[in-house]
Design a protein around this motif. Structure first.
Motif, mmCIF file in Angstrom:
data_model
loop_
_atom_site.group_PDB
_atom_site.id
_atom_site.type_symbol
_atom_site.label_atom_id
_atom_site.label_comp_id
_atom_site.label_asym_id
_atom_site.label_seq_id
_atom_site.Cartn_x
_atom_site.Cartn_y
_atom_site.Cartn_z
ATOM 1 N N ASP A 121 0.828 -1.210 0.000
ATOM 2 C CA ASP A 121 0.000 0.000 0.000
ATOM 3 C C ASP A 121 0.862 1.260 0.000
ATOM 4 O OD1 ASP A 121 0.933 -0.043 2.584
ATOM 5 O OD2 ASP A 121 -1.032 0.110 3.520
ATOM 6 N N ASN A 122 2.031 1.162 -0.634
ATOM 7 C CA ASN A 122 2.983 2.272 -0.749
ATOM 8 C C ASN A 122 3.392 2.788 0.627
ATOM 9 O OD1 ASN A 122 4.620 3.988 -2.221
ATOM 10 N ND2 ASN A 122 3.064 5.554 -2.443
ATOM 11 N N GLY A 123 3.684 1.855 1.509
ATOM 12 C CA GLY A 123 4.137 2.221 2.850
ATOM 13 C C GLY A 123 3.071 2.896 3.693
ATOM 14 N N CYS A 131 -1.191 5.543 0.988
ATOM 15 C CA CYS A 131 -2.304 5.558 0.045
ATOM 16 C C CYS A 131 -3.601 5.933 0.739
ATOM 17 C CB CYS A 131 -2.487 4.180 -0.592
ATOM 18 S SG CYS A 131 -1.214 3.802 -1.788
ATOM 19 N N GLY A 132 -4.420 6.638 0.016
ATOM 20 C CA GLY A 132 -5.815 6.769 0.417
ATOM 21 C C GLY A 132 -6.470 5.499 -0.072
ATOM 22 N N PRO A 133 -7.640 5.567 -0.618
ATOM 23 C CA PRO A 133 -8.193 4.333 -1.175
ATOM 24 C C PRO A 133 -7.395 3.892 -2.400
ATOM 25 C CG PRO A 133 -9.671 6.196 -1.567
ATOM 26 C CD PRO A 133 -8.545 6.688 -0.719
ATOM 27 N N MET A 134 -7.123 2.617 -2.474
ATOM 28 C CA MET A 134 -6.467 2.048 -3.649
ATOM 29 C C MET A 134 -7.496 1.985 -4.762
ATOM 30 S SD MET A 134 -3.422 1.225 -2.784
ATOM 31 C CE MET A 134 -2.485 -0.225 -2.750
ATOM 32 N N LYS A 135 -7.070 2.301 -5.969
ATOM 33 C CA LYS A 135 -7.970 2.235 -7.108
ATOM 34 C C LYS A 135 -7.355 1.364 -8.189
ATOM 35 C CE LYS A 135 -10.264 6.593 -6.307
ATOM 36 N NZ LYS A 135 -10.653 7.888 -6.880
ATOM 37 N N GLY A 154 1.144 7.603 -4.505
ATOM 38 C CA GLY A 154 1.931 6.601 -5.212
ATOM 39 C C GLY A 154 1.916 6.712 -6.711
ATOM 40 N N GLY A 155 1.084 7.604 -7.253
ATOM 41 C CA GLY A 155 0.996 7.709 -8.698
ATOM 42 C C GLY A 155 0.141 6.599 -9.274
ATOM 43 N N GLU A 156 0.354 6.325 -10.552
ATOM 44 C CA GLU A 156 -0.401 5.287 -11.243
ATOM 45 C C GLU A 156 0.567 4.390 -12.004
ATOM 46 O OE1 GLU A 156 -4.184 4.835 -14.275
ATOM 47 O OE2 GLU A 156 -3.397 6.818 -13.823
ATOM 48 N N ASP A 184 3.223 -5.912 -5.695
ATOM 49 C CA ASP A 184 3.996 -5.798 -4.453
ATOM 50 C C ASP A 184 5.105 -4.751 -4.478
ATOM 51 O OD1 ASP A 184 5.750 -7.060 -6.156
ATOM 52 O OD2 ASP A 184 5.975 -8.841 -4.948
ATOM 53 N N TYR A 185 5.070 -3.820 -5.450
ATOM 54 C CA TYR A 185 6.142 -2.837 -5.458
ATOM 55 C C TYR A 185 5.731 -1.607 -6.247
ATOM 56 C CZ TYR A 185 10.787 -0.820 -5.913
ATOM 57 O OH TYR A 185 11.872 0.029 -5.858
ATOM 58 N N TRP A 186 5.733 -0.446 -5.601
ATOM 59 C CA TRP A 186 5.406 0.818 -6.266
ATOM 60 C C TRP A 186 6.611 1.412 -6.983
ATOM 61 C CZ3 TRP A 186 0.786 2.920 -7.179
ATOM 62 C CH2 TRP A 186 -0.298 2.375 -6.491
ATOM 63 N N GLY A 187 7.784 0.988 -6.612
ATOM 64 C CA GLY A 187 8.996 1.478 -7.269
ATOM 65 C C GLY A 187 9.422 2.855 -6.792
#
Length: 72
Positions: A15-17, A20-24, A52-54, A68-71
């Motif tokens: 969840d990007n550490g 994140c707000g709601p994940m979409k 986290g961007g898109e 499992d990774y936002w980078g």
């Protein structure tokens, strides 16, 4: 990884550490908990969250895809 029942799933494992707000997924709020697979159609999808961007990715049929990774 192949799914146990031959259906297609997405599990969001990061969840990007916690930033994140709601994940979409594809612009719609993802209602499943972190690490819990939810059903999804195979094909190209996008995931986004507040800071986290898109990111785009492809899910193959009859698999459980673990995001499992936002980078950096």
């Amino acid at each position: 990884m192949p799914s146990a029942d031959g259906r297609t799933y997405l599990a969001i494992d990061d969840d990007n550490g916690g930033h994140c707000g709601p994940m979409k997924v594809d612009g719609r709020e993802w209602k499943h908990e972190i690490h819990a697979p939810g059903p999804i159609e195979p094909g190209v999808h996008s995931i986004s969250c507040g800071e986290g961007g898109e990111i785009g990715f492809e899910i193959r049929p009859r698999t459980t895809f673990h995001f499992d990774y936002w980078g950096p």
